[in-house]
Structures are given as C-alpha cells and as structure tokens.
Design a protein around this motif. Structure first.
Motif, PDB file in Angstrom:
ATOM      1  N   LYS A 128       0.878  -1.184   0.000  1.00 36.80           N
ATOM      2  CA  LYS A 128       0.000   0.000   0.000  1.00 36.80           C
ATOM      3  C   LYS A 128       0.910   1.227   0.000  1.00 36.80           C
ATOM      4  O   LYS A 128       2.017   1.191   0.568  1.00 36.80           O
ATOM      5  CB  LYS A 128      -0.941  -0.008   1.195  1.00 36.80           C
ATOM      6  CG  LYS A 128      -0.277   0.101   2.547  1.00 36.80           C
ATOM      7  CD  LYS A 128      -1.317   0.280   3.640  1.00 36.80           C
ATOM      8  CE  LYS A 128      -0.635   0.708   4.918  1.00 36.80           C
ATOM      9  NZ  LYS A 128      -0.843  -0.056   6.066  1.00 36.80           N
ATOM     10  N   PRO A 129       0.480   2.318  -0.647  1.00 38.23           N
ATOM     11  CA  PRO A 129       1.327   3.510  -0.676  1.00 38.23           C
ATOM     12  C   PRO A 129       1.632   3.970   0.748  1.00 38.23           C
ATOM     13  O   PRO A 129       0.738   4.010   1.588  1.00 38.23           O
ATOM     14  CB  PRO A 129       0.472   4.545  -1.402  1.00 38.23           C
ATOM     15  CG  PRO A 129      -0.522   3.748  -2.176  1.00 38.23           C
ATOM     16  CD  PRO A 129      -0.770   2.516  -1.381  1.00 38.23           C
ATOM     17  N   LEU A 130       2.886   4.274   1.024  1.00 38.87           N
ATOM     18  CA  LEU A 130       3.271   4.670   2.380  1.00 38.87           C
ATOM     19  C   LEU A 130       2.758   6.076   2.690  1.00 38.87           C
ATOM     20  O   LEU A 130       2.510   6.413   3.843  1.00 38.87           O
ATOM     21  CB  LEU A 130       4.785   4.601   2.545  1.00 38.87           C
ATOM     22  CG  LEU A 130       5.348   3.169   2.449  1.00 38.87           C
ATOM     23  CD1 LEU A 130       6.849   3.182   2.533  1.00 38.87           C
ATOM     24  CD2 LEU A 130       4.785   2.281   3.532  1.00 38.87           C
ATOM     25  N   ILE A 131       2.651   6.903   1.650  1.00 40.25           N
ATOM     26  CA  ILE A 131       2.012   8.213   1.833  1.00 40.25           C
ATOM     27  C   ILE A 131       0.810   8.242   0.888  1.00 40.25           C
ATOM     28  O   ILE A 131       0.968   8.234  -0.331  1.00 40.25           O
ATOM     29  CB  ILE A 131       2.995   9.372   1.564  1.00 40.25           C
ATOM     30  CG1 ILE A 131       4.096   9.351   2.630  1.00 40.25           C
ATOM     31  CG2 ILE A 131       2.263  10.714   1.566  1.00 40.25           C
ATOM     32  CD1 ILE A 131       5.143  10.428   2.504  1.00 40.25           C
ATOM     33  N   TRP A 132      -0.367   8.178   1.481  1.00 37.38           N
ATOM     34  CA  TRP A 132      -1.602   8.103   0.694  1.00 37.38           C
ATOM     35  C   TRP A 132      -2.021   9.512   0.288  1.00 37.38           C
ATOM     36  O   TRP A 132      -2.049  10.429   1.101  1.00 37.38           O
ATOM     37  CB  TRP A 132      -2.693   7.454   1.543  1.00 37.38           C
ATOM     38  CG  TRP A 132      -3.983   7.300   0.812  1.00 37.38           C
ATOM     39  CD1 TRP A 132      -5.096   8.066   0.940  1.00 37.38           C
ATOM     40  CD2 TRP A 132      -4.283   6.315  -0.177  1.00 37.38           C
ATOM     41  NE1 TRP A 132      -6.087   7.624   0.089  1.00 37.38           N
ATOM     42  CE2 TRP A 132      -5.613   6.551  -0.615  1.00 37.38           C
ATOM     43  CE3 TRP A 132      -3.566   5.274  -0.753  1.00 37.38           C
ATOM     44  CZ2 TRP A 132      -6.229   5.772  -1.582  1.00 37.38           C
ATOM     45  CZ3 TRP A 132      -4.184   4.493  -1.727  1.00 37.38           C
ATOM     46  CH2 TRP A 132      -5.494   4.746  -2.138  1.00 37.38           C
ATOM     47  N   ILE A 133      -2.324   9.676  -0.990  1.00 39.39           N
ATOM     48  CA  ILE A 133      -2.676  10.998  -1.526  1.00 39.39           C
ATOM     49  C   ILE A 133      -4.114  10.988  -2.028  1.00 39.39           C
ATOM     50  O   ILE A 133      -4.511  10.067  -2.748  1.00 39.39           O
ATOM     51  CB  ILE A 133      -1.729  11.358  -2.706  1.00 39.39           C
ATOM     52  CG1 ILE A 133      -0.272  11.407  -2.267  1.00 39.39           C
ATOM     53  CG2 ILE A 133      -2.156  12.672  -3.367  1.00 39.39           C
ATOM     54  CD1 ILE A 133       0.095  12.569  -1.382  1.00 39.39           C
TER      55      ILE A 133
ATOM     56  N   GLY B 177       0.233   9.683   6.204  1.00 38.28           N
ATOM     57  CA  GLY B 177       1.331   8.727   6.397  1.00 38.28           C
ATOM     58  C   GLY B 177       0.788   7.380   6.827  1.00 38.28           C
ATOM     59  O   GLY B 177       0.269   7.233   7.926  1.00 38.28           O
ATOM     60  N   GLN B 178       0.899   6.379   5.931  1.00 40.58           N
ATOM     61  CA  GLN B 178       0.357   5.044   6.239  1.00 40.58           C
ATOM     62  C   GLN B 178       1.464   4.104   6.703  1.00 40.58           C
ATOM     63  O   GLN B 178       1.563   2.975   6.233  1.00 40.58           O
ATOM     64  CB  GLN B 178      -0.337   4.469   5.008  1.00 40.58           C
ATOM     65  CG  GLN B 178      -1.492   5.298   4.518  1.00 40.58           C
ATOM     66  CD  GLN B 178      -2.415   4.505   3.634  1.00 40.58           C
ATOM     67  OE1 GLN B 178      -3.530   4.157   3.988  1.00 40.58           O
ATOM     68  NE2 GLN B 178      -1.949   4.191   2.436  1.00 40.58           N
ATOM     69  N   PHE B 179       2.326   4.586   7.570  1.00 39.47           N
ATOM     70  CA  PHE B 179       3.380   3.725   8.118  1.00 39.47           C
ATOM     71  C   PHE B 179       3.396   3.913   9.630  1.00 39.47           C
ATOM     72  O   PHE B 179       2.669   4.770  10.158  1.00 39.47           O
ATOM     73  CB  PHE B 179       4.742   4.059   7.480  1.00 39.47           C
ATOM     74  CG  PHE B 179       5.051   5.522   7.414  1.00 39.47           C
ATOM     75  CD1 PHE B 179       5.764   6.145   8.430  1.00 39.47           C
ATOM     76  CD2 PHE B 179       4.615   6.304   6.339  1.00 39.47           C
ATOM     77  CE1 PHE B 179       6.036   7.506   8.383  1.00 39.47           C
ATOM     78  CE2 PHE B 179       4.886   7.670   6.285  1.00 39.47           C
ATOM     79  CZ  PHE B 179       5.598   8.272   7.310  1.00 39.47           C
TER      80      PHE B 179
ATOM     81  N   PRO C 129       5.542  12.523  10.150  1.00 39.79           N
ATOM     82  CA  PRO C 129       5.421  11.359  11.035  1.00 39.79           C
ATOM     83  C   PRO C 129       4.344  10.383  10.557  1.00 39.79           C
ATOM     84  O   PRO C 129       3.357  10.789   9.937  1.00 39.79           O
ATOM     85  CB  PRO C 129       5.011  11.971  12.388  1.00 39.79           C
ATOM     86  CG  PRO C 129       5.222  13.455  12.225  1.00 39.79           C
ATOM     87  CD  PRO C 129       5.082  13.753  10.780  1.00 39.79           C
ATOM     88  N   GLY C 130       4.535   9.099  10.865  1.00 42.36           N
ATOM     89  CA  GLY C 130       3.561   8.067  10.504  1.00 42.36           C
ATOM     90  C   GLY C 130       2.221   8.342  11.158  1.00 42.36           C
ATOM     91  O   GLY C 130       2.156   8.841  12.280  1.00 42.36           O
TER      92      GLY C 130
END
Length: 425
Positions: free
Chosen positions: A277-282, A302-304, A352-353
């Motif tokens: 999954k994209p780590l930074i969702w836009i 931030g998806q981490f 930050p996540g």
C-alpha cells in the motif's frame, strides 16, 4: 565459451564517426563499422530501432551513452547478454576514470582509453573489469607511465581479482546499507494498479588484509531468496550478487559468504513483486470556479508506523500549463509553483507516521476553455524513511574473520525510499 566473445569494440560519435576502436580477434573486417550508422539511421526512420543489427554475417551489438555509441562486432552466434554486460561495464569504468563519459573525455584521454581497452578484454573475452584494480596500474597521467607502474598487480592474476592485498586501516569497520525503493501506481479510484519493492544491500568496507565476511539475513528473507517460503508468498526476483559472493556456498547452506571489495560496492540487489500500500496516501480534489479559477486540494496521510518519520517529502502536483497567480495554504511544510514544469511542489521536511496534512492551491486560468484537467499526469511522491524496510529484511549478523584476528565493527542502516509512488487524480 567459444561463441560468447566480441571481435572488436568501437566508440563512435553521434554522426557515426569512429573516435577509438580496438580489434581483439581480427576475424571481422574493421571497415564493417561503416555500415553501422547507415543501418541505425534507416531503422530510426522506420521506427524499428533494434539493439542488434546485422550486415551480411556481421552483427553489431550497440548501446548509446550521452553523445556516444559503443558498438561491439561479431560474426559468431555470440552470447549477447555477456557482450551487453561488457559494454555497460565499459561505460562504468570510463565514467569512474573520467567523471563524465562523452566525446570530449574520449578525445582528451586517448592513451588511457587504449590501455583500458587492452586490459578490459583479451581476444574478445572480458578480463579485469574492476576499476579500483585497474587504477592501480593504469594511471591518469597517460604519457607519464612510471617504470614501477608497469608491473601488473598480483590482483589481476589472483583468484580474488576484486581486492588487492596489503590493505591496511587503523580502525576496521564495515557499513551496511539496506535500501529499498517502493514503486506504487494508484488509479483515480484509489485502487493499487501495480506495486513492487526494489532492494539493494550496499557495503562500505574499511577492513585490513583479506577478511572473510559472513552476512546473516532473517529467515523470512532467506526463504524468499531461495523460493522456499510456503507461508506468506514473498518471493525475491532478479536477485543479483556481487561477483565476490560464493554462490555454491549460498546454494548449499544459504550462507552469504565473501571476501569484500575495498571501499564502496553493491553486495546484492533484488526485486519483490508484492502488494504494497502507498506509504504516503494521496487524495486530491479539483474544483473549478467559472472558467477563470481553479482550486486543487491535496490531502496526504502517512500510512506507516507512528514511530517512523518520512524525511524530505516532496509531493508533485501537475497543474494546467496556462495557470497563473498561484496562492497556497498548507497545514505543514511549504508549497511552490514551478511553471516551467507545470507543477506545484509541496515540500515537507519531516512527516510522522499516522499524520494527515492538507494543501490548497488556488490558480487563475486565463484561457476561457480549459480541458487540460482531464487526463492529467499523475501526482508523484518522493520521500525517505530511515530505520525501516517494507519487506521486513533484517541483517541478523555480520561475522568478520581475518587471519590477524583483529576486532571489527559492523554498522547497519535501513532506508526506505520512494521509487515511484504515483497517484492518478
């Protein structure tokens, strides 16, 4: 072995003029190269450019770099991948010698180029291709070859051709970088179309003598490497090891053991085809007010893991080519308009996540009609997350054994980067 060699190697300028060449076998007439450029132009006109071209029974295997063509000729059924690997190695060695490889650097360094062509290949077979070793006896002062330098280092004839003997350091250390790039393509509906991880383990070795290194990876990665992972089907593809790794040892007991090159090198690279999954969702919303103004709202999440932080984040948002008088509002970081690239670049120093940020860009659109928002190029995201890998690869241990028995420190660093995270709006 008989069919994998090249007969001659040529370096040509963009007009097809030979700048320098080396005849290795003498079984192909050197004037055959005159046909290469004619064939190239002909194929370009037909839109059918092919990496291998033939004239009669002579084959041209070629690559283009900067303003040069590097061409190998052969009249045998040669191993094409070996010849291409050699041509790319030529580019790498010349670049390490001359910083830039272009027509001018060839003309300024004829003597050194000839010497290198002599050492890199013998009778059409690749020989010493490690630039660190070559630099020990082929020096930049082409015309000032000292007598001492004419003695070939023993490394060239050693079994370990990538490392010289007698290397000494006051402090013995090895730095290991595990770097993974994430490539994700997301369509306008938010579905991930394709994703993969491209990884690499890089070394910076500052060790004395002839050390024997053993690198231990976590079991999950070893199973992925050998395709024995029955549970979570993570399979590494396109795995490449540096020539120093003992492949037979790896095949038998999955140990990565090697005598490392001195200084910087890439120990291995790999690719993992997996759903990421994209780590930074836009998410982006475009609102048009009449024909003359447009507002683009971009939300980034931030998806981490919360304890991780993405550094130097750049979100590049395409805008219509005739947009003007931009105004921006950001909940963090800063946005700037880059008109020559038709982009808004939103930069966030640390992300930050789990956090969510917003950017609004407001533009004037001078033209009355504007259909450019349809079929826009994708939004791209650049970032770097330290101390983190998506694949879960871990260096369990690095053993360093050298006959003098010195103590050495291994340092490990993990970095995840954006390869290409693209979101179609």
């Amino acid at each position: 072995a008989w069919s994998m060699s090249a007969s001659a190697v040529f370096v040509l300028d963009l007009k097809g003029k030979v700048l320098i060449c080396r005849n290795y076998k003498g079984d192909v007439d050197m004037s055959e190269i005159d046909h290469f450029f004619t064939l190239l132009v002909q194929q370009e006109e037909e839109g059918l450019l092919c990496p291998v071209m033939s004239h009669g029974n002579v084959h041209f295997l070629w690559i283009k770099h900067s303003n040069l063509y590097l061409v190998a000729t052969t009249n045998k059924n040669s191993n094409a991948s070996l010849v291409y690997a050699f041509l790319y190695k030529l580019v790498e060695v010349f670049t390490e010698y001359f910083k830039e490889l272009e027509e001018e650097s060839i003309q300024d360094n004829f003597v050194v180029v000839y010497e290198l062509l002599d050492e890199l290949m013998d009778f059409g077979f690749p020989q010493t291709t490690d630039s660190k070793i070559l630099q020990e006896y082929i020096t930049q002062q082409g015309n000032k070859l000292e007598v001492a330098k004419t003695k070939v280092p023993t490394t060239v004839t050693n079994a370990v051709s990538w490392r010289s003997e007698g290397i000494r350091y006051k402090k013995n250390e090895v730095f290991i970088d595990v770097i993974e790039s994430i490539n994700v393509l997301v369509n306008a509906n938010g579905s991930v179309m394709s994703s993969d991880i491209v990884g690499s383990i890089k070394l910076k070795t500052m060790l004395s003598g002839m050390p024997e290194l053993r690198l231990g990876l976590n079991d999950r990665m070893l199973f992925a490497l050998t395709g024995r992972d029955k549970g979570k089907a993570v399979t590494m593809e396109d795995v490449k090891f540096h020539q120093c790794v003992r492949l037979s040892r790896f095949e038998s007991d999955r140990t990565i053991s090697f005598i490392p090159p001195d200084g910087e090198s890439e120990l291995m690279s790999y690719r993992i085809n997996t759903h990421v999954k994209p780590l930074i969702w836009i998410e982006s919303v475009i609102e048009k007010f009449s024909h003359s103004r447009v507002e683009i709202m971009v939300k980034a999440k931030g998806q981490f893991k919360k304890q991780s932080v993405a550094n130097n984040v750049e979100i590049r948002v395409p805008v219509p080519s005739d947009a003007d008088s931009p105004k921006f509002k950001t909940s963090t970081g800063h946005a700037k308009y880059v008109p020559e690239k038709n982009l808004v670049v939103w930069s966030i120093k640390s992300f930050p996540g789990g956090k969510e940020f917003l950017m609004r860009a407001h533009f004037g659109l001078p033209s009355v009609e504007n259909h450019e928002m349809e079929g826009r190029p994708p939004i791209t995201v650049k970032f770097e997350i330290p101390y983190f890998t998506v694949s879960g690869i871990q260096v369990r241990y690095m053993k360093i054994i050298e006959k003098s028995g010195y103590q050495a420190l291994p340092w490990v660093r993990y970095i995840t980067q954006s390869g290409g995270e693209r979101r179609f709006a």
